[in-house]
Design a protein around this motif. Structure first.
Motif, mmCIF file in Angstrom:
data_model
loop_
_atom_site.group_PDB
_atom_site.id
_atom_site.type_symbol
_atom_site.label_atom_id
_atom_site.label_comp_id
_atom_site.label_asym_id
_atom_site.label_seq_id
_atom_site.Cartn_x
_atom_site.Cartn_y
_atom_site.Cartn_z
ATOM 1 N N GLU A 20 0.852 -1.188 0.000
ATOM 2 C CA GLU A 20 0.000 0.000 0.000
ATOM 3 C C GLU A 20 0.890 1.241 0.000
ATOM 4 O OE1 GLU A 20 -2.956 1.519 3.307
ATOM 5 O OE2 GLU A 20 -3.934 0.025 2.011
ATOM 6 N N TRP A 21 0.563 2.178 -0.889
ATOM 7 C CA TRP A 21 1.380 3.373 -1.049
ATOM 8 C C TRP A 21 0.653 4.590 -0.479
ATOM 9 C CZ3 TRP A 21 6.269 3.564 -3.191
ATOM 10 C CH2 TRP A 21 6.711 2.411 -3.846
ATOM 11 N N PRO A 22 1.198 5.250 0.532
ATOM 12 C CA PRO A 22 0.611 6.517 0.979
ATOM 13 C C PRO A 22 0.663 7.545 -0.151
ATOM 14 C CG PRO A 22 2.165 5.663 2.602
ATOM 15 C CD PRO A 22 2.337 4.834 1.369
ATOM 16 N N GLY A 23 -0.379 8.368 -0.224
ATOM 17 C CA GLY A 23 -0.407 9.370 -1.278
ATOM 18 C C GLY A 23 0.769 10.313 -1.223
ATOM 19 N N SER A 24 1.213 10.663 -0.010
ATOM 20 C CA SER A 24 2.348 11.578 0.122
ATOM 21 C C SER A 24 3.635 10.964 -0.432
ATOM 22 C CB SER A 24 2.545 11.949 1.594
ATOM 23 O OG SER A 24 2.749 10.782 2.380
ATOM 24 N N GLU A 25 3.800 9.638 -0.238
ATOM 25 C CA GLU A 25 5.001 8.973 -0.756
ATOM 26 C C GLU A 25 4.978 8.926 -2.277
ATOM 27 O OE1 GLU A 25 7.509 4.787 -0.302
ATOM 28 O OE2 GLU A 25 5.818 5.212 1.020
ATOM 29 N N LEU A 26 3.798 8.632 -2.849
ATOM 30 C CA LEU A 26 3.690 8.636 -4.306
ATOM 31 C C LEU A 26 3.969 10.029 -4.865
ATOM 32 C CD1 LEU A 26 0.477 6.445 -4.811
ATOM 33 C CD2 LEU A 26 2.845 5.801 -5.317
ATOM 34 N N ALA A 27 3.417 11.055 -4.199
ATOM 35 C CA ALA A 27 3.648 12.421 -4.659
ATOM 36 C C ALA A 27 5.128 12.762 -4.619
ATOM 37 C CB ALA A 27 2.842 13.396 -3.805
ATOM 38 N N GLY A 48 -9.539 1.111 -16.299
ATOM 39 C CA GLY A 48 -9.865 -0.250 -15.910
ATOM 40 C C GLY A 48 -8.987 -0.844 -14.833
ATOM 41 N N TYR A 49 -8.065 -0.054 -14.274
ATOM 42 C CA TYR A 49 -7.218 -0.570 -13.206
ATOM 43 C C TYR A 49 -7.936 -0.410 -11.863
ATOM 44 C CZ TYR A 49 -3.359 -0.671 -16.523
ATOM 45 O OH TYR A 49 -2.557 -0.954 -17.609
ATOM 46 N N PRO A 50 -8.151 -1.499 -11.126
ATOM 47 C CA PRO A 50 -8.877 -1.414 -9.848
ATOM 48 C C PRO A 50 -7.973 -0.929 -8.720
ATOM 49 C CG PRO A 50 -8.322 -3.694 -10.323
ATOM 50 C CD PRO A 50 -7.835 -2.888 -11.489
ATOM 51 N N VAL A 51 -7.914 0.365 -8.520
ATOM 52 C CA VAL A 51 -7.088 0.950 -7.467
ATOM 53 C C VAL A 51 -7.984 1.222 -6.262
ATOM 54 C CG1 VAL A 51 -5.533 2.816 -6.816
ATOM 55 C CG2 VAL A 51 -5.597 2.014 -9.195
ATOM 56 N N GLU A 52 -7.600 0.652 -5.128
ATOM 57 C CA GLU A 52 -8.373 0.798 -3.901
ATOM 58 C C GLU A 52 -7.711 1.841 -3.003
ATOM 59 O OE1 GLU A 52 -8.357 -2.256 -0.526
ATOM 60 O OE2 GLU A 52 -10.228 -2.723 -1.585
ATOM 61 N N ALA A 53 -8.533 2.699 -2.398
ATOM 62 C CA ALA A 53 -8.015 3.732 -1.501
ATOM 63 C C ALA A 53 -8.501 3.476 -0.089
ATOM 64 C CB ALA A 53 -8.469 5.112 -1.973
ATOM 65 N N THR A 54 -7.621 3.680 0.882
ATOM 66 C CA THR A 54 -7.993 3.612 2.297
ATOM 67 C C THR A 54 -7.722 4.971 2.925
ATOM 68 O OG1 THR A 54 -5.787 2.785 2.869
ATOM 69 C CG2 THR A 54 -7.515 1.145 2.480
ATOM 70 N N TYR A 61 -2.971 3.945 -1.260
ATOM 71 C CA TYR A 61 -3.509 3.339 -2.472
ATOM 72 C C TYR A 61 -2.824 1.994 -2.727
ATOM 73 C CZ TYR A 61 -4.998 8.166 -3.336
ATOM 74 O OH TYR A 61 -5.547 9.420 -3.229
ATOM 75 N N ARG A 62 -3.607 1.070 -3.257
ATOM 76 C CA ARG A 62 -3.025 -0.204 -3.691
ATOM 77 C C ARG A 62 -3.862 -0.762 -4.828
ATOM 78 N NH1 ARG A 62 -5.160 -5.022 -1.169
ATOM 79 N NH2 ARG A 62 -6.979 -4.550 0.133
ATOM 80 N N LEU A 63 -3.205 -1.533 -5.676
ATOM 81 C CA LEU A 63 -3.869 -2.175 -6.805
ATOM 82 C C LEU A 63 -4.408 -3.519 -6.344
ATOM 83 C CD1 LEU A 63 -4.275 -1.483 -9.847
ATOM 84 C CD2 LEU A 63 -2.299 -2.931 -10.319
ATOM 85 N N VAL A 64 -5.683 -3.778 -6.603
ATOM 86 C CA VAL A 64 -6.301 -5.031 -6.169
ATOM 87 C C VAL A 64 -6.740 -5.838 -7.385
ATOM 88 C CG1 VAL A 64 -7.086 -4.024 -3.998
ATOM 89 C CG2 VAL A 64 -8.590 -3.963 -5.989
ATOM 90 N N ALA A 65 -7.126 -7.078 -7.142
ATOM 91 C CA ALA A 65 -7.600 -7.937 -8.224
ATOM 92 C C ALA A 65 -8.961 -7.441 -8.704
ATOM 93 C CB ALA A 65 -7.705 -9.380 -7.749
ATOM 94 N N GLY A 66 -9.125 -7.394 -10.009
ATOM 95 C CA GLY A 66 -10.387 -6.956 -10.585
ATOM 96 C C GLY A 66 -11.053 -8.054 -11.386
ATOM 97 N N ALA A 67 -12.056 -7.681 -12.156
ATOM 98 C CA ALA A 67 -12.791 -8.662 -12.952
ATOM 99 C C ALA A 67 -12.042 -9.050 -14.209
ATOM 100 C CB ALA A 67 -14.171 -8.102 -13.318
ATOM 101 N N ALA A 68 -11.125 -8.208 -14.661
ATOM 102 C CA ALA A 68 -10.376 -8.489 -15.888
ATOM 103 C C ALA A 68 -8.895 -8.260 -15.620
ATOM 104 C CB ALA A 68 -10.856 -7.595 -17.034
ATOM 105 N N MET A 69 -8.064 -8.841 -16.489
ATOM 106 C CA MET A 69 -6.619 -8.708 -16.352
ATOM 107 C C MET A 69 -6.156 -7.446 -17.073
ATOM 108 S SD MET A 69 -3.750 -10.052 -15.303
ATOM 109 C CE MET A 69 -1.998 -9.892 -15.663
ATOM 110 N N PRO A 70 -5.764 -6.388 -16.363
ATOM 111 C CA PRO A 70 -5.296 -5.179 -17.026
ATOM 112 C C PRO A 70 -3.858 -5.355 -17.505
ATOM 113 C CG PRO A 70 -5.141 -4.882 -14.673
ATOM 114 C CD PRO A 70 -5.754 -6.235 -14.892
ATOM 115 N N PRO A 71 -3.395 -4.506 -18.419
ATOM 116 C CA PRO A 71 -1.995 -4.595 -18.865
ATOM 117 C C PRO A 71 -1.029 -4.419 -17.705
ATOM 118 C CG PRO A 71 -3.276 -3.155 -20.301
ATOM 119 C CD PRO A 71 -4.142 -3.465 -19.122
#
Length: 326
Positions: A20-27, A48-54, A61-71
């Motif tokens: 999980e990436w804090p927004g401040s670290e990504l910035a 189409g990328y399923p990005v989940e925010a807490t 933010y973190r990328l989670v499994a979705g309904a389809a396989m994104p690139p």
């Protein structure tokens, strides 16, 4: 980083790391504001990328499994590792993933920079697979060339060495790649002979896609390439045989578990949970005996006789090897 496409790719590469990436670290990583990160996250979601925010002080933010396989976005080391793994696996026909692995390898090698292709080739040439069998190794570069021609409906030329060692030049319309046991075959329409032919891929060399496209012909047997190749191999005595194996009931008295690579099983009449499988293959009986033993399941070989004999020899060798151990 002011280039939005480049920034999105970098952001996506970071998010595909399982954390999980804090927004401040990504910035901070990208040199932009937290507001820009939020907008970029929305852009990725729109693609189409399923990005989940807490939320909260520990949110991010973190990328989670979705309904389809994104690139996927791969760095150099990841691309090399995947290509080496696919090449190693593609040299032998592996039940259940054979065609998919070759398609994936063809796609990956098409976009690999030349410096990475060189690294992949160097790594592969320096390693040896721990395998046994009839020695019918396949050059993954040949497989990817054939797969590309099949997918693109592109006429293909190659040298072919027959069972007697004679070399001929073939011009074909490639139809399908088919694996049987631990071998690859190319089903194609031979333009010079004006008929369908089955080619062992380990006997093909110098494959050259010509760039000329063709409309696929109608294959006999309802277009079932696997059935056509199986029938052809039987007719040419290519070593296909059907192994009949019974597996004992599970420890709980329920129906026996059978490895997926053996295919469907049927109950043994009066067998109290035992099941029988009929597995068609061309792999050496010695290798099949080893694979069956490695399942760790109790089984009995009902046929053919050659496989029963190979299982007896394997059992005797293992018993002899264990004498005095401990």
């Amino acid at each position: 980083m002011t280039d939005t496409p480049a920034r999105l790719l970098t952001l996506l590469s970071l998010l595909q790391t399982p954390r999980e990436w804090p927004g401040s670290e990504l910035a901070g990583r990208l040199g932009v504001s937290a507001r820009t990160i939020r907008r970029d996250i929305d852009r990725l979601r729109g693609l189409g990328y399923p990005v989940e925010a807490t939320h909260g002080s520990e949110g991010g933010y973190r990328l989670v499994a979705g309904a389809a396989m994104p690139p996927l976005v791969l760095d150099d080391e990841e691309a090399v590792a995947i290509a080496v793994g696919l090449r190693a696996g593609a040299g032998h026909a592996i039940e259940g993933v054979e065609e998919a692995s070759v398609r994936a390898l063809a796609k990956l090698e098409q976009v690999l920079p030349s410096r990475l292709r060189h690294r992949v080739s160097t790594l592969q040439s320096a390693t040896l697979p721990l395998t046994r069998g009839d020695g019918a190794r396949v050059d993954p570069r040949t497989l990817t060339a054939l797969a590309g021609a099949v997918a693109g409906h592109e006429k293909l030329r190659f040298h072919y060495r027959d069972r007697d060692g004679a070399d001929t030049r073939r011009q074909t319309e490639p139809y399908r790649l088919v694996s049987t046991g631990r071998r690859w075959y190319l089903l194609a329409h031979d333009l010079d002979r004006e008929d369908w032919r089955i080619f062992r891929v380990d006997r093909i060399s110098e494959p050259l896609p010509t760039g000329a496209r063709f409309a696929p012909r109608e294959l006999p047997m309802g277009g079932d390439a696997a059935a056509y190749v199986a029938r052809g191999l039987r007719g040419h005595g290519a070593g296909l045989y059907t192994a009949e194996v019974e597996f004992a009931a599970g420890t709980d008295g329920g129906e026996a578990a059978v490895p997926e690579w053996l295919g469907a099983a049927e109950p043994v009449p009066g067998g109290a949970g035992a099941v029988r499988v009929r597995y068609e293959t061309a792999e050496p009986v010695e290798w099949l005996a080893v694979r069956l033993a490695m399942t760790g399941l109790p089984f009995a070989v009902r046929g053919p006789g050659e496989l029963r004999a190979a299982a007896r020899v394997l059992g005797a060798r293992l018993s002899a090897a264990a004498v005095g151990v401990g």
